[in-house]
Motif scaffolding. Structure first.
Motif, short mmCIF file in Angstrom:
data_model
loop_
_atom_site.label_atom_id
_atom_site.label_comp_id
_atom_site.label_asym_id
_atom_site.label_seq_id
_atom_site.Cartn_x
_atom_site.Cartn_y
_atom_site.Cartn_z
N THR A 41 0.82 -1.22 0.00
CA THR A 41 0.00 0.00 0.00
C THR A 41 0.85 1.27 0.00
N TYR A 54 -7.47 1.70 -3.13
CA TYR A 54 -6.73 0.78 -2.27
C TYR A 54 -7.68 -0.14 -1.52
N THR A 55 -8.74 0.41 -0.98
CA THR A 55 -9.70 -0.41 -0.24
C THR A 55 -10.26 -1.50 -1.15
N ILE A 58 -7.60 -4.20 -1.89
CA ILE A 58 -7.37 -5.08 -0.74
C ILE A 58 -8.51 -6.07 -0.58
N ILE A 69 -0.88 -8.27 3.90
CA ILE A 69 -1.01 -6.87 3.50
C ILE A 69 0.12 -6.09 4.15
N SER A 71 2.01 -2.37 4.95
CA SER A 71 1.74 -0.95 5.10
C SER A 71 2.76 -0.33 6.05
N ILE A 84 -6.74 0.06 4.73
CA ILE A 84 -6.75 -1.34 5.16
C ILE A 84 -7.88 -1.55 6.17
#
Length: 137
Positions: A41, A54-55, A58, A69, A71, A84
């Motif tokens: 991300t 991004y949401t 994911i 994931i 970040s 996230i």
């Protein structure tokens, strides 16, 4: 609900993809079952359009066999971690639990909240010095 991935949760996640994922896609490491691919991300603008993208990415990744994931607090001024969180909220009613998903993050960065302030020095002074988190000396 726990606040992190667990051995049992990641094993349960891997079982959801039995017969669909390639052999060896899930690997045991750190006493958990992790997908051999993850989603990061890091890049992108600190804006609503990128947050939504991004949401969605994911959510799609988790729905299709990726439970790792990556970040950090400084990615897109904290917005990646919030994306996230939004994805995890969308995934919960679809049967994916927090215990099934590994979120790797990094700390130690001082980063503005949401976007770069017009005056970064003033922001850090107000948020960190005035609140006594750091000393100006």
């Amino acid at each position: 609900m726990t606040k992190s991935a667990t051995k049992e949760g990641t094993m349960r996640y891997a079982q959801k993809f039995a017969g669909r994922a390639a052999d060896g896609h899930f690997r045991e490491t750190q006493r958990m079952e992790l997908s051999s691919l993850g989603i990061g991300t890091y890049l992108g603008q600190p804006d609503e359009k990128t947050d939504v993208a991004y949401t969605a990415a994911i959510v799609a990744a988790v729905e299709n066999g990726i439970n790792v994931i990556d970040s950090a607090i400084n990615y897109r001024f904290q917005r990646s971690e919030r994306s996230i969180g939004a994805a995890l909220q969308q995934l919960a009613p679809k049967g994916f639990t927090r215990e099934e998903i590994v979120v790797c993050t990094k700390g130690g960065y001082l980063t503005p909240d949401g976007s770069m302030p017009a005056d970064p020095n003033e922001y850090f002074f107000r948020e960190y010095i005035q609140h006594g988190i750091f000393s100006a000396k």
